[in-house]
Design an enzyme around this catalytic site. Structure first.
Site, PDB file in Angstrom:
ATOM      1  N   SER A  10       0.856  -1.187   0.000  1.00  0.00           N
ATOM      2  CA  SER A  10       0.000   0.000   0.000  1.00  0.00           C
ATOM      3  C   SER A  10       0.884   1.227   0.000  1.00  0.00           C
ATOM      4  O   SER A  10       1.622   1.476   0.967  1.00  0.00           O
ATOM      5  CB  SER A  10      -0.883   0.018   1.241  1.00  0.00           C
ATOM      6  N   HIS A  35      -1.317  -1.362  -4.230  1.00  0.00           N
ATOM      7  CA  HIS A  35      -2.577  -1.015  -3.560  1.00  0.00           C
ATOM      8  C   HIS A  35      -2.624   0.505  -3.371  1.00  0.00           C
ATOM      9  O   HIS A  35      -1.687   1.109  -2.830  1.00  0.00           O
ATOM     10  CB  HIS A  35      -2.640  -1.744  -2.217  1.00  0.00           C
ATOM     11  N   ASP A  37      -4.801   3.635  -1.923  1.00  0.00           N
ATOM     12  CA  ASP A  37      -5.851   3.975  -0.953  1.00  0.00           C
ATOM     13  C   ASP A  37      -6.376   5.390  -1.157  1.00  0.00           C
ATOM     14  O   ASP A  37      -5.648   6.358  -0.930  1.00  0.00           O
ATOM     15  CB  ASP A  37      -5.281   3.885   0.469  1.00  0.00           C
ATOM     16  N   MET A  39      -9.001   8.286   0.029  1.00  0.00           N
ATOM     17  CA  MET A  39      -9.825   8.681   1.199  1.00  0.00           C
ATOM     18  C   MET A  39     -10.405  10.063   0.975  1.00  0.00           C
ATOM     19  O   MET A  39      -9.712  10.946   0.459  1.00  0.00           O
ATOM     20  CB  MET A  39      -8.947   8.709   2.446  1.00  0.00           C
ATOM     21  N   HIS A  68      -8.475   1.119  -3.782  1.00  0.00           N
ATOM     22  CA  HIS A  68      -9.364   0.925  -2.627  1.00  0.00           C
ATOM     23  C   HIS A  68     -10.028   2.270  -2.337  1.00  0.00           C
ATOM     24  O   HIS A  68      -9.394   3.189  -1.829  1.00  0.00           O
ATOM     25  CB  HIS A  68      -8.509   0.430  -1.450  1.00  0.00           C
ATOM     26  N   MET A  70     -12.098   4.468  -0.267  1.00  0.00           N
ATOM     27  CA  MET A  70     -12.713   4.709   1.048  1.00  0.00           C
ATOM     28  C   MET A  70     -13.417   6.057   0.948  1.00  0.00           C
ATOM     29  O   MET A  70     -13.011   7.057   1.547  1.00  0.00           O
ATOM     30  CB  MET A  70     -11.632   4.704   2.137  1.00  0.00           C
ATOM     31  N   MET A 139     -11.336  -5.605   5.870  1.00  0.00           N
ATOM     32  CA  MET A 139     -10.501  -4.644   6.598  1.00  0.00           C
ATOM     33  C   MET A 139     -10.141  -5.227   7.961  1.00  0.00           C
ATOM     34  O   MET A 139     -11.029  -5.614   8.731  1.00  0.00           O
ATOM     35  CB  MET A 139     -11.248  -3.328   6.830  1.00  0.00           C
ATOM     36  N   GLY A 144      -8.699   4.285   7.264  1.00  0.00           N
ATOM     37  CA  GLY A 144      -8.402   5.715   7.381  1.00  0.00           C
ATOM     38  C   GLY A 144      -6.928   6.026   7.602  1.00  0.00           C
ATOM     39  O   GLY A 144      -6.460   7.091   7.215  1.00  0.00           O
ATOM     40  N   PHE A 145      -6.216   5.078   8.181  1.00  0.00           N
ATOM     41  CA  PHE A 145      -4.816   5.359   8.514  1.00  0.00           C
ATOM     42  C   PHE A 145      -3.957   4.108   8.348  1.00  0.00           C
ATOM     43  O   PHE A 145      -4.414   2.997   8.660  1.00  0.00           O
ATOM     44  CB  PHE A 145      -4.701   5.843   9.970  1.00  0.00           C
ATOM     45  N   GLY A 146      -2.734   4.313   7.895  1.00  0.00           N
ATOM     46  CA  GLY A 146      -1.769   3.219   7.858  1.00  0.00           C
ATOM     47  C   GLY A 146      -1.163   3.040   9.245  1.00  0.00           C
ATOM     48  O   GLY A 146      -1.349   3.875  10.139  1.00  0.00           O
ATOM     49  N   GLY A 147      -0.469   1.943   9.426  1.00  0.00           N
ATOM     50  CA  GLY A 147       0.324   1.749  10.644  1.00  0.00           C
ATOM     51  C   GLY A 147      -0.450   1.365  11.896  1.00  0.00           C
ATOM     52  O   GLY A 147       0.083   1.444  13.000  1.00  0.00           O
ATOM     53  N   ASP A 177      -6.548  -6.363   4.568  1.00  0.00           N
ATOM     54  CA  ASP A 177      -5.933  -5.028   4.532  1.00  0.00           C
ATOM     55  C   ASP A 177      -5.914  -4.407   5.922  1.00  0.00           C
ATOM     56  O   ASP A 177      -6.967  -4.118   6.488  1.00  0.00           O
ATOM     57  CB  ASP A 177      -6.738  -4.158   3.545  1.00  0.00           C
ATOM     58  N   GLY A 178      -4.705  -4.222   6.432  1.00  0.00           N
ATOM     59  CA  GLY A 178      -4.529  -3.526   7.699  1.00  0.00           C
ATOM     60  C   GLY A 178      -3.679  -4.313   8.680  1.00  0.00           C
ATOM     61  O   GLY A 178      -4.070  -5.397   9.109  1.00  0.00           O
ATOM     62  N   GLY A 179      -2.498  -3.795   8.981  1.00  0.00           N
ATOM     63  CA  GLY A 179      -1.635  -4.409   9.989  1.00  0.00           C
ATOM     64  C   GLY A 179      -0.994  -5.718   9.558  1.00  0.00           C
ATOM     65  O   GLY A 179      -0.619  -6.527  10.417  1.00  0.00           O
ATOM     66  N   GLY A 199       1.203  -1.934   4.120  1.00  0.00           N
ATOM     67  CA  GLY A 199       1.758  -0.590   3.974  1.00  0.00           C
ATOM     68  C   GLY A 199       3.004  -0.444   4.808  1.00  0.00           C
ATOM     69  O   GLY A 199       4.126  -0.635   4.325  1.00  0.00           O
ATOM     70  N   SER A 200       2.802  -0.168   6.106  1.00  0.00           N
ATOM     71  CA  SER A 200       3.956   0.017   6.992  1.00  0.00           C
ATOM     72  C   SER A 200       4.785  -1.263   7.120  1.00  0.00           C
ATOM     73  O   SER A 200       5.997  -1.202   7.359  1.00  0.00           O
ATOM     74  CB  SER A 200       3.486   0.490   8.365  1.00  0.00           C
TER      75      SER A 200
HETATM   76  C1  DX5 Z   1      -6.109   1.756   5.748  1.00  0.00           C
HETATM   77  C2  DX5 Z   1      -5.755   1.390   4.317  1.00  0.00           C
HETATM   78  C3  DX5 Z   1      -4.669   0.408   4.237  1.00  0.00           C
HETATM   79  C4  DX5 Z   1      -3.361   0.874   4.839  1.00  0.00           C
HETATM   80  C5  DX5 Z   1      -2.673  -0.329   5.359  1.00  0.00           C
HETATM   81  O1  DX5 Z   1      -7.226   2.536   5.756  1.00  0.00           O
HETATM   82  O2  DX5 Z   1      -6.869   0.849   3.626  1.00  0.00           O
HETATM   83  O3  DX5 Z   1      -4.465  -0.060   2.904  1.00  0.00           O
HETATM   84  O4  DX5 Z   1      -2.526   1.549   3.951  1.00  0.00           O
HETATM   85  O5  DX5 Z   1      -1.550   0.091   6.053  1.00  0.00           O
HETATM   86  P1  DX5 Z   1      -0.832  -0.868   7.104  1.00  0.00           P
HETATM   87  O6  DX5 Z   1      -0.368  -2.075   6.357  1.00  0.00           O
HETATM   88  O7  DX5 Z   1       0.292  -0.005   7.607  1.00  0.00           O
HETATM   89  O8  DX5 Z   1      -1.839  -1.194   8.163  1.00  0.00           O
HETATM   90 ZN    ZN Z   2      -6.441  -0.172   1.628  1.00  0.00          ZN
END
Ligand code: DX5
Ligand code: ZN
Length: 228
Positions: A10, A35, A37, A39, A68, A70, A139, A144-147, A177-179, A199-200
Site C-alpha cells: 500500500s 494497492h 488507498d 480517502m 481501494h 474509502m 478490513m 483511514g490510517f496506515g500503521g 488489509d490492515g496491519g 503498507g507500513s
Molecule cells: C487503511 C488502508 C490500508 C493501509 C494499510 O485505511 O486501507 O491499505 O494503507 O496500512 P498498514 O499495512 O500499515 O496497516
Molecule cells: Zn487499503
C-alpha cells in the site's frame, strides 16, 4: 488450481516526495499489485490522494493497480478511476445500496469488481452478492490510517467468509488489509486470505525485497505444511 498468493504494497506508507521511485522499488522487490488507498475525509476521517496521482503512477509501473475507494458515493467516480488506470476497484459495502449493480458497472468498464467490508460490518451483505464479484476485501483495521495494529478477530471473519464461499462453490480472491506483516501473514493466509495488503509492514523497512521474500517464505511454509 489453488488461488495464487499476491502481495500488494500500500503506497499510503510510501515516501510521497519520491513516489515514482518507491513504486519502482516495490515492483523490483517482487510486489504483485500496487494497492492505492483513496480517502475522502467523509467515509473515513482522513484525506489521501486521488485521480491525478493514480494517472502518474500508471505511467511508471506495469503492475496491476488495486484501487481501494474509502469514499462516499463511489459509483460516481468509477469511470474516472478506470480511465486513470485502475485494474481493480474496491468499493465499501457500507456505502453501496446495490452491490450487483455496481459490480456490473465495474465489469462493463473492464475492471475486476471488489467489495470491501469494515471490521464491524457483517459479511452477509457482501456474501449475498459474491457471485457478482472477483474479490472481497476484509478490513483488519478501521480504515483511514496506515500503521495501525491488526484486529485479531479478522481471522475468524476470513475463515467464515472462505467457508461460505466454498459452500457456494465460489473461488474468489480474498484480500486482507490492515496491519499485515511478516509475522502474521501466514496466519491470515491460513484463515483464507490470498491477497495481502501491507503498507507500513513493507515501507517501514529499508530493504523491500528482503521483506517481500520473507513474506513469501511464510506463505511457502504454509503450503508445505498443507501438503499431505
Ligand atoms: C487503511 C488502508 C490500508 C493501509 C494499510 O485505511 O486501507 O491499505 O494503507 O496500512 P498498514 O499495512 O500499515 O496497516
Ligand atoms: Zn487499503
Amino acid at each position: 488450481m489453488p488461488l495464487a498468493y499476491k502481495i500488494a504494497p500500500s503506497i499510503l506508507s510510501a515516501d510521497f516526495a519520491r513516489l515514482g521511485e518507491e513504486v519502482r522499488n516495490v515492483e523490483n522487490a517482487g510486489a504483485d499489485l500496487i494497492h492505492f488507498d483513496v480517502m475522502d475525509g467523509h467515509f473515513v476521517p482522513n484525506l489521501s490522494f486521488g485521480i491525478p496521482v493514480l494517472e502518474a503512477v500508471r505511467k511508471i509501473t506495469a503492475l496491476p493497480l488495486d484501487v481501494h475507494l474509502m469514499i462516499d458515493d463511489p459509483q460516481r467516480y468509477l469511470e474516472q478511476f478506470v480511465k486513470a488506470g485502475a485494474n481493480s476497484i474496491s468499493v465499501h459495502a457500507e456505502v453501496c445500496q446495490d452491490i450487483p449493480l455496481i459490480a456490473h458497472h465495474m465489469h462493463e468498464l473492464g475492471i475486476r469488481a471488489c467489495v470491501a467490508i469494515n471490521p464491524e460490518t457483517e459479511p452477509s451483505r457482501v456474501l449475498d452478492a459474491a457471485h457478482h464479484l472477483d474479490m472481497i476485501l476484509v478490513m483488519s483495521v478501521h480504515p483511514g490510517f496506515g500503521g495501525q495494529g491488526f484486529i485479531p478477530e479478522s481471522i475468524g471473519k476470513l475463515e467464515a467468509i472462505r467457508r461460505e464461499l466454498k459452500g457456494k462453490g465460489l473461488e474468489l480472491d480474498l484480500e486482507i488489509d490492515g496491519g499485515i506483516k511478516v509475522d502474521n501473514i501466514r496466519q491470515v493466509a491460513q484463515g483464507g486470505a490470498n491477497v495481502f495488503v501491507s503498507g507500513s509492514g513493507i515501507f517501514g523497512h529499508n530493504d523491500y525485497a528482503e521483506i517481500i521474500r520473507r513474506m513469501r517464505g511464510q506463505l511457502k511454509a504454509l503450503e508445505q505444511e498443507d501438503k499431505p
